[in-house]
Design a protein around this motif. Structure first.
Motif, PDB file in Angstrom:
ATOM      1  N   VAL A 105      27.899  74.246 -11.147  1.00  0.00           N
ATOM      2  CA  VAL A 105      26.433  74.397 -11.226  1.00  0.00           C
ATOM      3  C   VAL A 105      25.764  73.029 -11.109  1.00  0.00           C
ATOM      4  O   VAL A 105      24.779  72.850 -10.367  1.00  0.00           O
ATOM      5  N   PHE A 106      26.292  72.013 -11.809  1.00  0.00           N
ATOM      6  CA  PHE A 106      25.721  70.673 -11.773  1.00  0.00           C
ATOM      7  C   PHE A 106      25.759  70.104 -10.355  1.00  0.00           C
ATOM      8  O   PHE A 106      24.772  69.593  -9.845  1.00  0.00           O
ATOM      9  N   TRP A 107      26.948  70.179  -9.711  1.00  0.00           N
ATOM     10  CA  TRP A 107      27.077  69.600  -8.374  1.00  0.00           C
ATOM     11  C   TRP A 107      26.282  70.400  -7.340  1.00  0.00           C
ATOM     12  O   TRP A 107      25.710  69.809  -6.409  1.00  0.00           O
ATOM     13  N   ALA A 108      26.215  71.706  -7.539  1.00  0.00           N
ATOM     14  CA  ALA A 108      25.426  72.520  -6.596  1.00  0.00           C
ATOM     15  C   ALA A 108      23.941  72.161  -6.678  1.00  0.00           C
ATOM     16  O   ALA A 108      23.257  71.996  -5.647  1.00  0.00           O
ATOM     17  N   THR A 109      23.426  72.031  -7.914  1.00  0.00           N
ATOM     18  CA  THR A 109      22.014  71.662  -8.060  1.00  0.00           C
ATOM     19  C   THR A 109      21.779  70.233  -7.599  1.00  0.00           C
ATOM     20  O   THR A 109      20.739  69.922  -6.999  1.00  0.00           O
ATOM     21  N   THR A 110      22.743  69.343  -7.854  1.00  0.00           N
ATOM     22  CA  THR A 110      22.603  67.958  -7.400  1.00  0.00           C
ATOM     23  C   THR A 110      22.594  67.909  -5.878  1.00  0.00           C
ATOM     24  O   THR A 110      21.768  67.201  -5.273  1.00  0.00           O
ATOM     25  N   LEU A 111      23.484  68.669  -5.245  1.00  0.00           N
ATOM     26  CA  LEU A 111      23.558  68.705  -3.788  1.00  0.00           C
ATOM     27  C   LEU A 111      22.264  69.288  -3.214  1.00  0.00           C
ATOM     28  O   LEU A 111      21.716  68.757  -2.244  1.00  0.00           O
ATOM     29  N   ALA A 112      21.800  70.346  -3.845  1.00  0.00           N
ATOM     30  CA  ALA A 112      20.550  70.963  -3.358  1.00  0.00           C
ATOM     31  C   ALA A 112      19.387  69.986  -3.496  1.00  0.00           C
ATOM     32  O   ALA A 112      18.524  69.882  -2.601  1.00  0.00           O
ATOM     33  N   THR A 113      19.359  69.241  -4.565  1.00  0.00           N
ATOM     34  CA  THR A 113      18.288  68.273  -4.775  1.00  0.00           C
ATOM     35  C   THR A 113      18.362  67.163  -3.733  1.00  0.00           C
ATOM     36  O   THR A 113      17.366  66.758  -3.148  1.00  0.00           O
ATOM     37  N   VAL A 114      19.589  66.652  -3.506  1.00  0.00           N
ATOM     38  CA  VAL A 114      19.782  65.571  -2.538  1.00  0.00           C
ATOM     39  C   VAL A 114      19.405  66.058  -1.142  1.00  0.00           C
ATOM     40  O   VAL A 114      18.703  65.364  -0.379  1.00  0.00           O
ATOM     41  N   VAL A 115      19.846  67.266  -0.756  1.00  0.00           N
ATOM     42  CA  VAL A 115      19.520  67.827   0.557  1.00  0.00           C
ATOM     43  C   VAL A 115      18.004  68.018   0.664  1.00  0.00           C
ATOM     44  O   VAL A 115      17.378  67.713   1.682  1.00  0.00           O
ATOM     45  N   GLY A 116      17.422  68.511  -0.408  1.00  0.00           N
ATOM     46  CA  GLY A 116      15.969  68.722  -0.394  1.00  0.00           C
ATOM     47  C   GLY A 116      15.209  67.421  -0.271  1.00  0.00           C
ATOM     48  O   GLY A 116      14.192  67.351   0.429  1.00  0.00           O
ATOM     49  N   LEU A 117      15.684  66.398  -0.942  1.00  0.00           N
ATOM     50  CA  LEU A 117      15.003  65.096  -0.877  1.00  0.00           C
ATOM     51  C   LEU A 117      15.171  64.444   0.506  1.00  0.00           C
ATOM     52  O   LEU A 117      14.274  63.744   0.983  1.00  0.00           O
ATOM     53  N   THR A 118      16.288  64.684   1.118  1.00  0.00           N
ATOM     54  CA  THR A 118      16.507  64.100   2.453  1.00  0.00           C
ATOM     55  C   THR A 118      15.699  64.842   3.512  1.00  0.00           C
ATOM     56  O   THR A 118      15.411  64.293   4.581  1.00  0.00           O
ATOM     57  N   GLN A 119      15.303  66.036   3.232  1.00  0.00           N
ATOM     58  CA  GLN A 119      14.516  66.822   4.179  1.00  0.00           C
ATOM     59  C   GLN A 119      13.049  66.427   4.130  1.00  0.00           C
ATOM     60  O   GLN A 119      12.306  66.679   5.078  1.00  0.00           O
ATOM     61  N   LEU A 120      12.637  65.865   3.080  1.00  0.00           N
ATOM     62  CA  LEU A 120      11.239  65.408   2.965  1.00  0.00           C
ATOM     63  C   LEU A 120      11.043  64.179   3.851  1.00  0.00           C
ATOM     64  O   LEU A 120      11.841  63.255   3.816  1.00  0.00           O
ATOM     65  N   LYS A 121       9.937  64.188   4.624  1.00  0.00           N
ATOM     66  CA  LYS A 121       9.688  63.027   5.467  1.00  0.00           C
ATOM     67  C   LYS A 121       8.493  62.290   4.902  1.00  0.00           C
ATOM     68  O   LYS A 121       7.433  62.890   4.715  1.00  0.00           O
ATOM     69  N   PRO A 122       8.594  61.119   4.803  1.00  0.00           N
ATOM     70  CA  PRO A 122       7.467  60.358   4.271  1.00  0.00           C
ATOM     71  C   PRO A 122       6.405  60.026   5.298  1.00  0.00           C
ATOM     72  O   PRO A 122       6.350  60.019   6.380  1.00  0.00           O
TER      73      PRO A 122
END
Length: 131
Positions: A114-131
């Protein structure tokens, strides 16, 4: 115990004068023979009594050894029973602890996933954001 020395019978001078040297010497010799005979008989009786006593003591010690041996065997049996009982208890506890650790391991793996899945989802989500 001291060594018994033979006692030589002596008669008084008055006895010699009254009954004569031959009778007095004969009587003294007879007393000495009786004394020697009784001493020999007493020594033999003491030796027989000691042999009987020694045999009795040997028998008693043998009986005592048998009793002690039985007690030791009984103690060893009791200790073996207690040892077996404790071994069973420890084995049962080992199984219980193994089950508890297995359940804990399962829960930890779930939480890690659960921890790694949420961490991965967060990292993927943050990388998808474009500044």
């Amino acid at each position: 115990m001291g060594v018994m020395m033979p006692v030589t019978a002596k008669l008084s001078r008055q006895f010699y004068d009254r009954f004569g040297d031959e009778i007095a010497n004969e009587l003294a010799e007879w007393f000495n023979q009786v004394d020697a005979t009784y001493r020999g008989d007493l020594r033999e009786l003491n030796e027989l009594n000691f042999a009987r006593f020694d045999a009795t003591q040997g028998h008693r010690f043998a009986e005592s050894d048998v009793r002690w041996e039985r007690r030791w065997v009984e103690w060893e049996r009791r200790f073996a029973e207690q040892d077996a009982k404790w071994e069973r208890r420890f084995a049962e506890q080992d199984v219980k602890w193994e089950q508890r650790f297995a359940a804990l391991e399962t829960r930890l793996i779930r939480w890690m996933f659960v921890f790694w899945a949420t961490t991965l989802a967060t990292v993927v989500g943050l990388t998808q954001l474009k500044p």
